[in-house]
Design a protein around this motif. Structure first.
Motif, mmCIF file in Angstrom:
data_model
loop_
_atom_site.group_PDB
_atom_site.id
_atom_site.type_symbol
_atom_site.label_atom_id
_atom_site.label_comp_id
_atom_site.label_asym_id
_atom_site.label_seq_id
_atom_site.Cartn_x
_atom_site.Cartn_y
_atom_site.Cartn_z
ATOM 1 N N HIS A 35 0.768 -1.323 -0.174
ATOM 2 C CA HIS A 35 -0.274 0.068 -0.045
ATOM 3 C C HIS A 35 0.683 1.149 0.067
ATOM 4 C CE1 HIS A 35 -3.129 -2.585 0.741
ATOM 5 N NE2 HIS A 35 -3.062 -3.041 1.413
ATOM 6 N N THR A 36 2.100 0.806 -0.950
ATOM 7 C CA THR A 36 2.308 2.230 -0.732
ATOM 8 C C THR A 36 3.378 2.334 -2.187
ATOM 9 O OG1 THR A 36 5.105 1.339 -0.425
ATOM 10 C CG2 THR A 36 3.364 1.726 1.471
ATOM 11 N N THR A 37 4.044 3.415 -2.468
ATOM 12 C CA THR A 37 4.215 3.850 -3.742
ATOM 13 C C THR A 37 5.645 2.762 -4.329
ATOM 14 O OG1 THR A 37 5.758 5.708 -3.502
ATOM 15 C CG2 THR A 37 3.327 5.714 -4.640
ATOM 16 N N TRP A 38 6.462 2.865 -2.927
ATOM 17 C CA TRP A 38 7.410 1.048 -2.740
ATOM 18 C C TRP A 38 7.590 0.418 -3.299
ATOM 19 C CZ3 TRP A 38 8.811 2.868 2.620
ATOM 20 C CH2 TRP A 38 10.464 4.010 2.655
ATOM 21 N N MET A 39 6.084 -0.100 -3.683
ATOM 22 C CA MET A 39 6.241 -1.598 -4.618
ATOM 23 C C MET A 39 5.316 -0.923 -5.990
ATOM 24 S SD MET A 39 5.299 -3.723 -2.044
ATOM 25 C CE MET A 39 4.363 -5.116 -2.692
ATOM 26 N N GLN A 40 5.838 -0.242 -6.538
ATOM 27 C CA GLN A 40 5.298 0.198 -7.817
ATOM 28 C C GLN A 40 6.062 -0.172 -8.777
ATOM 29 O OE1 GLN A 40 3.164 2.812 -8.907
ATOM 30 N NE2 GLN A 40 3.725 0.811 -10.742
ATOM 31 N N PRO A 41 7.441 -1.113 -7.960
ATOM 32 C CA PRO A 41 8.530 -1.784 -9.492
ATOM 33 C C PRO A 41 7.762 -3.443 -9.757
ATOM 34 C CG PRO A 41 9.795 -0.840 -7.798
ATOM 35 C CD PRO A 41 8.378 -0.579 -7.290
ATOM 36 N N VAL A 42 6.746 -3.725 -8.686
ATOM 37 C CA VAL A 42 6.078 -5.128 -8.591
ATOM 38 C C VAL A 42 4.815 -5.229 -9.569
ATOM 39 C CG1 VAL A 42 8.093 -5.898 -7.084
ATOM 40 C CG2 VAL A 42 5.178 -5.378 -6.831
ATOM 41 N N VAL A 43 4.100 -4.043 -9.337
ATOM 42 C CA VAL A 43 2.468 -3.942 -10.308
ATOM 43 C C VAL A 43 2.801 -4.506 -11.369
ATOM 44 C CG1 VAL A 43 0.916 -2.316 -10.951
ATOM 45 C CG2 VAL A 43 1.969 -2.187 -8.537
ATOM 46 N N ASP A 44 3.596 -4.443 -12.163
ATOM 47 C CA ASP A 44 2.943 -4.838 -13.581
ATOM 48 C C ASP A 44 3.223 -6.507 -14.151
ATOM 49 O OD1 ASP A 44 3.139 -2.808 -14.670
ATOM 50 O OD2 ASP A 44 4.748 -2.278 -15.119
ATOM 51 N N GLY A 45 4.009 -6.621 -12.886
ATOM 52 C CA GLY A 45 4.558 -8.550 -12.580
ATOM 53 C C GLY A 45 3.353 -9.153 -12.416
ATOM 54 N N TYR A 46 2.725 -7.986 -10.944
ATOM 55 C CA TYR A 46 1.526 -9.247 -9.866
ATOM 56 C C TYR A 46 -0.098 -8.619 -11.008
ATOM 57 C CZ TYR A 46 -1.378 -9.387 -6.005
ATOM 58 O OH TYR A 46 -2.329 -9.495 -5.467
ATOM 59 N N ARG A 47 -0.001 -8.026 -12.005
ATOM 60 C CA ARG A 47 -0.848 -7.651 -12.840
ATOM 61 C C ARG A 47 -1.029 -8.708 -14.208
ATOM 62 N NH1 ARG A 47 -0.521 -2.634 -14.128
ATOM 63 N NH2 ARG A 47 -1.974 -1.609 -12.792
ATOM 64 N N GLU A 48 0.730 -9.450 -14.861
ATOM 65 C CA GLU A 48 0.027 -10.017 -15.415
ATOM 66 C C GLU A 48 -0.106 -11.611 -14.513
ATOM 67 O OE1 GLU A 48 4.486 -10.876 -17.199
ATOM 68 O OE2 GLU A 48 4.088 -8.361 -17.934
ATOM 69 N N ALA A 49 0.227 -11.857 -13.345
ATOM 70 C CA ALA A 49 -0.522 -13.093 -12.605
ATOM 71 C C ALA A 49 -1.346 -12.827 -12.069
ATOM 72 C CB ALA A 49 0.909 -12.869 -11.217
ATOM 73 N N LEU A 50 -2.254 -11.955 -11.882
ATOM 74 C CA LEU A 50 -3.721 -11.902 -11.225
ATOM 75 C C LEU A 50 -4.218 -12.519 -13.094
ATOM 76 C CD1 LEU A 50 -4.216 -8.668 -9.577
ATOM 77 C CD2 LEU A 50 -4.421 -10.754 -8.907
ATOM 78 N N ALA A 51 -4.069 -11.980 -14.624
ATOM 79 C CA ALA A 51 -4.181 -12.020 -15.868
ATOM 80 C C ALA A 51 -4.703 -13.385 -16.206
ATOM 81 C CB ALA A 51 -4.136 -11.274 -16.654
#
Length: 132
Positions: A35-51
């Motif tokens: 829940h912080t911007t420090w997690m931004q580097p993993v958002v795209d990978g997480y989005r791909e895993a969720l897809a």
């Protein structure tokens, strides 16, 4: 409504805590800066895993803790989960929505800690925990 969370490097958080009247403060044991911007580097990978997950449109109301709004489709659930990594939790607003809707709350978090917070704040809701 009675709890506030400050995140950051420990020294910075200690400065904030010492500069305001907080009553009681404690450091939460967390494994990542969710829940912080420090997690931004993993958002795209997480989005791909969720897809890749089979997620269906909800049959029951699903509320987001980061938007305090309903999620009416599988796509909305996936998108909101990915963005939740970098967005703050809107706990008071979400609890307001839960209270308006009443019924049973299913906490999908790891420990049931949210149920304790709800009880602490005097809300009387039926709460079921589905820990991971």
């Amino acid at each position: 409504p009675h709890d506030h969370i400050v995140s950051g490097h420990r020294a910075a958080v200690e400065r904030v805590v010492s500069s305001v009247d907080v009553g009681r403060a404690r450091f939460l044991p967390v494994v990542a800066p969710y829940h912080t911007t420090w997690m931004q580097p993993v958002v795209d990978g997480y989005r791909e895993a969720l897809a890749a997950l089979a997620v269906r449109d909800p049959e029951l109301p699903v509320l987001s803790g980061t938007t305090a709004g309903p999620l009416g489709s599988a796509d909305a659930i996936r998108a909101t989960l990915a963005e939740a990594l970098v967005r703050p939790v809107r706990w008071s607003s979400t609890l307001g929505q839960v209270t308006e809707r009443s019924g049973t709350v299913v906490d999908c978090g790891p420990s049931g800690g949210l149920a304790r917070v709800v009880r602490k704040n005097g809300l009387r809701l039926q709460w079921e925990v589905m820990g991971w």
